[in-house]
Design a protein around this motif. Structure first.
Motif, PDB file in Angstrom:
ATOM      1  N   LEU A  17       0.858  -1.182   0.000  1.00  0.00           N
ATOM      2  CA  LEU A  17       0.000   0.000   0.000  1.00  0.00           C
ATOM      3  C   LEU A  17       0.892   1.228   0.000  1.00  0.00           C
ATOM      4  O   LEU A  17       1.736   1.401   0.894  1.00  0.00           O
ATOM      5  N   TYR A  18       0.713   2.081  -1.028  1.00  0.00           N
ATOM      6  CA  TYR A  18       1.565   3.257  -1.166  1.00  0.00           C
ATOM      7  C   TYR A  18       0.802   4.361  -1.883  1.00  0.00           C
ATOM      8  O   TYR A  18       0.207   4.117  -2.939  1.00  0.00           O
ATOM      9  N   THR A  21      -2.664   3.615  -3.091  1.00  0.00           N
ATOM     10  CA  THR A  21      -2.808   2.524  -4.056  1.00  0.00           C
ATOM     11  C   THR A  21      -2.406   1.204  -3.406  1.00  0.00           C
ATOM     12  O   THR A  21      -1.466   1.154  -2.608  1.00  0.00           O
ATOM     13  N   LYS A  22      -3.122   0.146  -3.766  1.00  0.00           N
ATOM     14  CA  LYS A  22      -2.791  -1.195  -3.297  1.00  0.00           C
ATOM     15  C   LYS A  22      -2.341  -2.011  -4.503  1.00  0.00           C
ATOM     16  O   LYS A  22      -3.071  -2.145  -5.467  1.00  0.00           O
ATOM     17  N   GLU A  75       2.722   2.857   3.222  1.00  0.00           N
ATOM     18  CA  GLU A  75       1.519   2.905   4.062  1.00  0.00           C
ATOM     19  C   GLU A  75       1.245   1.563   4.721  1.00  0.00           C
ATOM     20  O   GLU A  75       0.676   1.504   5.806  1.00  0.00           O
ATOM     21  N   GLN A  78       0.305  -5.992   3.140  1.00  0.00           N
ATOM     22  CA  GLN A  78      -0.776  -6.910   3.480  1.00  0.00           C
ATOM     23  C   GLN A  78      -0.376  -8.326   3.077  1.00  0.00           C
ATOM     24  O   GLN A  78       0.043  -8.565   1.950  1.00  0.00           O
ATOM     25  N   ILE A  83      -2.578  -6.791   7.937  1.00  0.00           N
ATOM     26  CA  ILE A  83      -1.911  -5.589   7.419  1.00  0.00           C
ATOM     27  C   ILE A  83      -1.013  -4.998   8.498  1.00  0.00           C
ATOM     28  O   ILE A  83      -1.444  -4.801   9.636  1.00  0.00           O
ATOM     29  N   LYS A  85       0.818  -1.550   9.132  1.00  0.00           N
ATOM     30  CA  LYS A  85       0.760  -0.178   8.606  1.00  0.00           C
ATOM     31  C   LYS A  85       2.037   0.594   8.915  1.00  0.00           C
ATOM     32  O   LYS A  85       2.720   0.307   9.898  1.00  0.00           O
TER      33      LYS A  85
END
Length: 125
Positions: A17-18, A21-22, A75, A78, A83, A85
């Motif tokens: 996740l960045y 966007t995943k 971010e 997963q 997840i 974070k």
């Protein structure tokens, strides 16, 4: 989560996740001998993960020799429905055609993952 045993290795999928966007990345080797998770740079170029002046450059040593990578805070990562974070991940060029990264002990320990080698599943507590 299902894992696949092929070519003598255990493969799974992760999502990075960045910037909102995943990105799902397949062909990630579950590597209990790797201290850090390492993702192929080519797999995340399209979501804007590139080396910057603020990123730390690291050198890792292993059976295959030494690898240079950069560490960037993302971010999250997963694995299945788990997840983590706000975590730094390492990114590098991979020389292996069918491997897009290594899922290392940093993530496996934080997620308290168990590798079920009978049913080929990865579970977290």
């Amino acid at each position: 989560m299902k894992i696949e045993y092929r070519e003598g290795l255990l493969f799974t999928e992760v999502a990075v996740l960045y910037n909102g966007t995943k990105k799902f990345i397949d062909n990630i080797v579950i590597d209990t001998g790797a201290s850090h998770t390492l993702i192929a740079q080519d797999e995340v170029d399209d979501i804007g993960i590139v080396v910057g002046a603020e990123d730390e450059i690291i050198t890792s040593y292993g059976i295959g020799g030494k690898e240079h990578a950069f560490s960037k805070r993302v971010e999250g990562i997963q694995v299945g429905d788990f997840i983590i974070k706000d975590i730094p991940l390492d990114f590098t060029s991979f020389r292996y055609h069918n491997i897009n990264g290594l899922l290392g002990l940093d993530i496996l320990i934080k997620g308290e993952f168990h590798i079920d080698l009978v049913n080929f599943r990865l579970h977290h507590v």
